[in-house]
Design a protein around this motif. Structure first.
Motif, short mmCIF file in Angstrom:
data_model
loop_
_atom_site.label_atom_id
_atom_site.label_comp_id
_atom_site.label_asym_id
_atom_site.label_seq_id
_atom_site.Cartn_x
_atom_site.Cartn_y
_atom_site.Cartn_z
N PHE A 367 0.83 -1.21 0.00
CA PHE A 367 0.00 0.00 0.00
C PHE A 367 0.86 1.26 0.00
CE2 PHE A 367 -2.19 3.18 2.79
CZ PHE A 367 -3.05 3.66 1.81
N ILE A 368 1.84 1.32 0.90
CA ILE A 368 2.68 2.52 0.99
C ILE A 368 3.47 2.71 -0.31
CG2 ILE A 368 4.63 3.56 2.20
CD1 ILE A 368 3.64 2.11 4.73
N THR A 369 4.01 1.63 -0.82
CA THR A 369 4.79 1.72 -2.07
C THR A 369 3.90 2.16 -3.22
OG1 THR A 369 6.16 -0.11 -1.25
CG2 THR A 369 6.36 0.48 -3.57
N ALA A 370 2.68 1.63 -3.27
CA ALA A 370 1.75 2.01 -4.34
C ALA A 370 1.39 3.49 -4.25
CB ALA A 370 0.49 1.15 -4.26
N CYS A 371 1.26 4.01 -3.04
CA CYS A 371 0.95 5.43 -2.87
C CYS A 371 2.06 6.30 -3.46
CB CYS A 371 0.75 5.76 -1.39
SG CYS A 371 -0.78 5.12 -0.68
N VAL A 372 3.31 5.95 -3.15
CA VAL A 372 4.44 6.75 -3.65
C VAL A 372 4.51 6.69 -5.17
CG1 VAL A 372 6.94 7.00 -3.61
CG2 VAL A 372 5.71 6.41 -1.50
N ALA A 373 4.40 5.48 -5.74
CA ALA A 373 4.50 5.34 -7.19
C ALA A 373 3.33 6.01 -7.90
CB ALA A 373 4.58 3.86 -7.56
N ALA A 374 2.13 5.88 -7.34
CA ALA A 374 0.96 6.48 -7.97
C ALA A 374 1.01 8.00 -7.90
CB ALA A 374 -0.31 5.96 -7.31
N LEU A 375 1.55 8.55 -6.83
CA LEU A 375 1.71 10.01 -6.74
C LEU A 375 2.65 10.51 -7.83
CD1 LEU A 375 1.97 10.59 -2.87
CD2 LEU A 375 0.09 11.29 -4.39
N SER A 376 3.68 9.72 -8.14
CA SER A 376 4.58 10.10 -9.23
C SER A 376 3.87 10.01 -10.57
CB SER A 376 5.82 9.21 -9.22
OG SER A 376 6.81 9.68 -10.11
N LEU A 377 3.02 8.98 -10.74
CA LEU A 377 2.23 8.85 -11.96
C LEU A 377 1.30 10.05 -12.12
CD1 LEU A 377 0.90 7.33 -14.36
CD2 LEU A 377 -0.51 6.14 -12.68
N ALA A 378 0.67 10.47 -11.04
CA ALA A 378 -0.25 11.61 -11.10
C ALA A 378 0.48 12.94 -11.25
CB ALA A 378 -1.12 11.63 -9.85
N GLY A 379 1.78 12.94 -11.00
CA GLY A 379 2.55 14.19 -11.12
C GLY A 379 2.37 15.11 -9.95
N LEU A 380 2.40 14.55 -8.75
CA LEU A 380 2.25 15.36 -7.53
C LEU A 380 3.60 15.50 -6.84
CD1 LEU A 380 -1.08 13.96 -6.06
CD2 LEU A 380 -0.72 16.16 -7.16
N PRO A 381 3.86 16.65 -6.23
CA PRO A 381 5.10 16.83 -5.47
C PRO A 381 5.04 16.02 -4.19
CG PRO A 381 3.68 18.75 -5.24
CD PRO A 381 3.01 17.84 -6.22
N PRO A 382 6.19 15.60 -3.64
CA PRO A 382 7.54 15.93 -4.12
C PRO A 382 8.15 14.83 -4.98
CG PRO A 382 7.67 14.99 -1.93
CD PRO A 382 6.22 14.94 -2.32
N LEU A 383 7.36 14.13 -5.77
CA LEU A 383 7.85 13.00 -6.57
C LEU A 383 8.50 13.48 -7.87
CD1 LEU A 383 7.49 10.19 -5.34
CD2 LEU A 383 5.66 11.72 -4.61
N PHE A 384 9.36 12.65 -8.40
CA PHE A 384 10.08 13.01 -9.62
C PHE A 384 9.12 13.16 -10.80
CE2 PHE A 384 13.31 11.97 -13.03
CZ PHE A 384 14.03 13.15 -12.86
N GLY A 385 8.01 12.43 -10.77
CA GLY A 385 7.02 12.58 -11.83
C GLY A 385 6.46 13.98 -11.91
N PHE A 386 6.41 14.69 -10.78
CA PHE A 386 5.94 16.07 -10.78
C PHE A 386 6.88 16.96 -11.59
CE2 PHE A 386 6.35 20.29 -8.76
CZ PHE A 386 5.08 20.78 -9.02
N ILE A 387 8.18 16.76 -11.44
CA ILE A 387 9.15 17.55 -12.20
C ILE A 387 8.98 17.30 -13.69
CG2 ILE A 387 11.61 17.95 -12.60
CD1 ILE A 387 12.12 17.20 -9.71
N GLY A 388 8.83 16.01 -14.06
CA GLY A 388 8.64 15.68 -15.46
C GLY A 388 7.38 16.29 -16.04
N LYS A 389 6.28 16.27 -15.26
CA LYS A 389 5.02 16.82 -15.75
C LYS A 389 5.09 18.34 -15.87
CE LYS A 389 1.34 17.32 -13.21
NZ LYS A 389 0.14 17.10 -12.39
N GLU A 390 5.75 19.00 -14.92
CA GLU A 390 5.89 20.45 -15.01
C GLU A 390 6.67 20.86 -16.25
OE1 GLU A 390 4.77 22.98 -12.30
OE2 GLU A 390 3.46 21.27 -12.66
N LEU A 391 7.76 20.14 -16.51
CA LEU A 391 8.55 20.44 -17.71
C LEU A 391 7.75 20.16 -18.97
CD1 LEU A 391 12.04 19.01 -16.65
CD2 LEU A 391 11.44 21.42 -16.96
#
Length: 766
Positions: A367-391
């Motif tokens: 569950f915890i791991t899925a939350c972190v990975a899904a937040l990156s998929l959604a492009g939410l901070p402070p995940l690396f996916g957020f940086i990619g989506k902003e760019l």
């Protein structure tokens, strides 16, 4: 470098034996190879982080300008790190997910071959070598997708993926050959510096279309996107590897690799920009209407592939930076999410999100791991996916000529992806605990170590992206952009338009998540998508192919040898004859015809024998006159100093006549089965073919476009072939592989004849 690329093939050869010997430890031990490769590729970062490139060269077929040369720069290194790094966790994960399966040894063999082929694609400097590895990825992925070969659907999905990608691969081969000819070299390191020459090439558009057909089919761009979700028939370890670091990213890699040479034109911009943006939106929409947990992730991969294609097409410095950042972010969270999806499937016994619920207490680490990975998929901070989506938003809002189109589709896609990220986490893990086919519990360590580390990297790169990720992304960006680029990755860029668009996307995504059940009910009524989509077109094409095969079998392959010969001969006459007369202005260069009286006599006997054999009603007479034809031709060989060929002809004719005479009296008598019209038709076909061959021979003898090769073979016969019999030297030395092939065919025919006789004897005995 050569060992690094080919080591996967070597390990694949012994992986089945090692798997049976090591049993439960096989995954952990076999994963040492990709782990060591990852460390090896890490050592290359200082050499390429500033946009430099290193070429490692091994001659292979220098006469054809084909070499085992490898180009190591920021782009190829980024992909090599993803393939080897994620591959390490995939091999470990497979040991747990496929534990106890009968075909696990075979799985590891194919998986390592697939990994090695993908490394070959991203590291090859030679276009032909790259294509060889490219097709190997299609073949090995076909075997992996069809891993459950007893399942008809798995076989169908594997074949679909193979047909689509190999079909595009044929177009790619033509495009790569045109690219090499246009640049004057098949080495990428030389081609990439010839951008002006390539863009001014008269067939630039055709060349780009062919190359993009190969890359679009491989990377599932619209309208070829349908094969990728169907590839979910593969086991989850395959899906995780296929979607995050390999196979589907090969097309993106090649588009990025060729961007410095082929990019910078309106055709490149609008083709990649439009198709990429449409694919991005299509993938997001299809994910929204899916309930299978792997199908949701598959369509989000289509979204990501479209995003990357769009950014490469835009081609600005900012867009290329966004593409490389998004590529790294997607690989990290997508591999983690797929492995987590496999863990849910493995522990609950279902792939349907609607059948899961309340699992966070039973599977807290998942569950915890899925939350972190899904937040990156959604492009939410402070995940690396957020940086990619902003760019990505920043690049689309400044795209030349495509601002409104790309921005609207990017925001719409982000809304749907945010909703599906919430669905992936909240539906299975929150709410009341639902009864599933299996009693759920936490997955074993081998299935969690990969997702935990990769999701953690998404968080680390997001919080400190300017430290570990900048060197990797910066080097890749410089390679794709074709010039040094100062890449700076930050989590906070201030309040700007991309941030506002992100907030809007997340907010509307939350609303869409709350209304997802109603949206699914609406989607169920939208059946026209499945009835008229590109997959339906593929199915119609395959049905048409079957109909065409049945028709041509019924018409052309109907069991009558006469029809076969007429079809082959007349096709040759029409195609070759039309080509000859079209290019020679309907005139035949006859040249000088010099003949002697004995040649006329021999030719007269041959012609007379052929005519008599065709019209006689006597079987013995037909055999005799056919023998006269054969012996006459043997005489021609002898008079023209081809003693060996003449001797062979005499032996064959003698043996043929003897065999025919031996069986002559056991054969039924001649029967008149053909009408006069049929015989006249056959005579016309024979005369037209013979006339065409005569004209071609006369023309060939009259026109000499180059020195005859026979002169060279005469010169080479003694010093190169150590023989004075030129014919024998040609057959044994100069055409050795050709002769070997003929021997192989004859041997294979003999084996087939023996098998038929042997099996028939056994049947009679029974």
């Amino acid at each position: 470098m050569l060992i690094a690329v080919l080591s996967g093939f070597l390990l694949a050869a012994v992986a089945p034996w090692l798997t049976r010997s090591l049993k439960d430890k096989a995954g952990w031990i076999l994963a040492l190879l990709p782990a060591l490769l990852f460390v090896y590729f890490l050592s290359w970062i200082p050499a390429v982080m500033h946009g430099d490139a290193v070429v490692v060269y091994y001659p292979w077929i220098p006469g054809l300008d084909i070499n085992l040369s490898f180009l190591v720069d920021g782009l190829s290194l980024l992909f090599a790190l993803l393939i080897s790094g994620i591959g390490t966790f995939i091999i470990i994960y497979a040991g747990g997910y496929l534990h106890g399966e009968e075909y696990l040894p075979r799985f590891y063999a194919i998986m390592f071959s697939f990994m090695a082929a993908m490394l070959g694609v991203v590291l090859s400097d030679n276009l032909i070598t790259l294509f060889v590895f490219w097709e190997l990825t299609s073949i090995t992925s076909y075997l992996l997708i069809g891993y459950h070969h007893e399942d008809k659907k798995a076989r169908w999905c594997a074949l679909q993926g193979l047909i689509v990608t190999v079909g595009g691969g044929l177009a790619l081969l033509a495009g790569l050959i045109m690219l090499g000819n246009a640049a004057g070299s098949f080495e990428l390191s030389e081609i990439l510096g010839s951008g002006d020459v390539l863009r001014e090439y008269p067939l630039y558009t055709a060349m780009v279309v062919l190359i993009l057909l190969g890359t679009f089919t491989k990377s599932a761009q619209v309208p070829f996107h349908f094969w990728l979700p169907n590839a979910m028939a593969a086991p989850t370890p395959v899906s995780a590897f296929l979607h995050s670091a390999t196979m589907v990213k090969a097309g993106v890699y090649l588009m990025a690799r060729l961007n410095p040479g082929l990019g910078g034109t309106d055709f490149w911009l609008y083709t990649l920009g439009i198709f990429g943006a449409v694919t991005m939106f299509t993938g997001s929409f299809m994910a929204l209407r899916s309930t299978g947990i792997k199908a949701v992730l598959a369509y989000t991969t289509v979204m990501a592939l479209g995003t990357l294609t769009m950014l490469i097409g835009i081609g600005t410095e900012l867009a290329i930076t966004a593409a490389m950042t998004f590529l790294l972010a997607h690989a990290l969270y997508k591999a983690a999410l797929f492995m987590l999806a496999g863990a849910l499937d493995h522990e609950t016994g279902t792939k349907n999100i609607l059948e899961m619920g309340g699992l966070r207490q039973l599977m807290p680490i998942t569950f915890i791991t899925a939350c972190v990975a899904a937040l990156s998929l959604a492009g939410l901070p402070p995940l690396f996916g957020f940086i990619g989506k902003e760019l990505m938003f920043e690049a689309t809002t400044s795209a030349p000529g495509l601002v409104l189109f790309t921005t609207v589709l990017a925001v719409a896609s982000a809304i749907m992806i945010a909703a599906m990220a919430a669905v992936f986490v909240l539906r299975p893990f929150t709410g009341e605990l639902k009864k599933t086919p299996k009693k759920p519990h936490e997955a074993p360590v081998s299935m969690l170590i990969g997702p935990v580390i990769l999701a953690s990297l998404s968080l680390i790169f997001g919080l400190m992206g300017f430290i570990p990720a900048t060197a990797i992304v910066g080097g890749a960006t410089a390679s794709v952009y074709g010039a040094p680029v100062d890449v700076q990755l930050y989590l906070w860029h201030g309040i700007n338009l991309p941030l506002i668009l992100s907030v809007i996307a997340v907010a509307l995504g939350a609303v869409l998540f709350l209304k997802w059940d109603q949206a699914l009910a609406l989607f169920d009524r939208m059946t026209f998508i499945d009835r008229f989509g590109p997959e339906r077109g593929y199915e119609r094409m395959m049905d048409g192919l079957v109909w065409l095969a049945e028709w041509q079998t019924r018409v052309l392959q109907n069991g009558y040898m006469r029809n076969y010969l007429i079809t082959i001969v007349m096709t040759t006459v029409v195609v070759v004859g039309w080509t000859f007369f079209a290019y020679t202005g309907q005139s035949v260069p006859m040249g000088e015809i010099d003949f002697r009286i004995y040649e006329v006599v021999i030719v007269g006997l041959v012609v007379a024998g052929a005519v008599v054999a065709s019209v006689t009603g006597s079987r013995l007479g037909a055999v005799a006159t056919l023998g006269m034809v054969g012996f006459g031709i043997a005489m021609i060989y002898v008079f023209f100093s081809a003693a060996d060929v003449g001797t062979t002809q005499i032996m064959v004719e003698t043996l043929t006549v003897i065999l025919l005479v031996l069986v002559l009296f056991k054969l039924p008598g001649f029967q008149n089965l053909s009408s006069t019209a049929s015989r006249l038709r056959d005579a016309a076909v024979a005369l037209s073919f013979g006339g065409l061959m005569t004209v071609l021979i006369l023309a060939i003898n009259a026109v000499e476009v180059a020195d005859p090769i026979s002169d060279v073979l005469v010169q080479w016969s003694v010093p190169e072939g150590y023989g004075r019999n030129i014919v024998n030297v040609i057959l044994v030395d100069f055409r050795a592989l050709d002769t070997l092939g003929e021997i192989f065919v004859v041997g294979l025919a003999a084996v087939g004849i023996y098998a038929m006789i042997h099996f028939r004897a056994e049947d009679k005995a029974k």
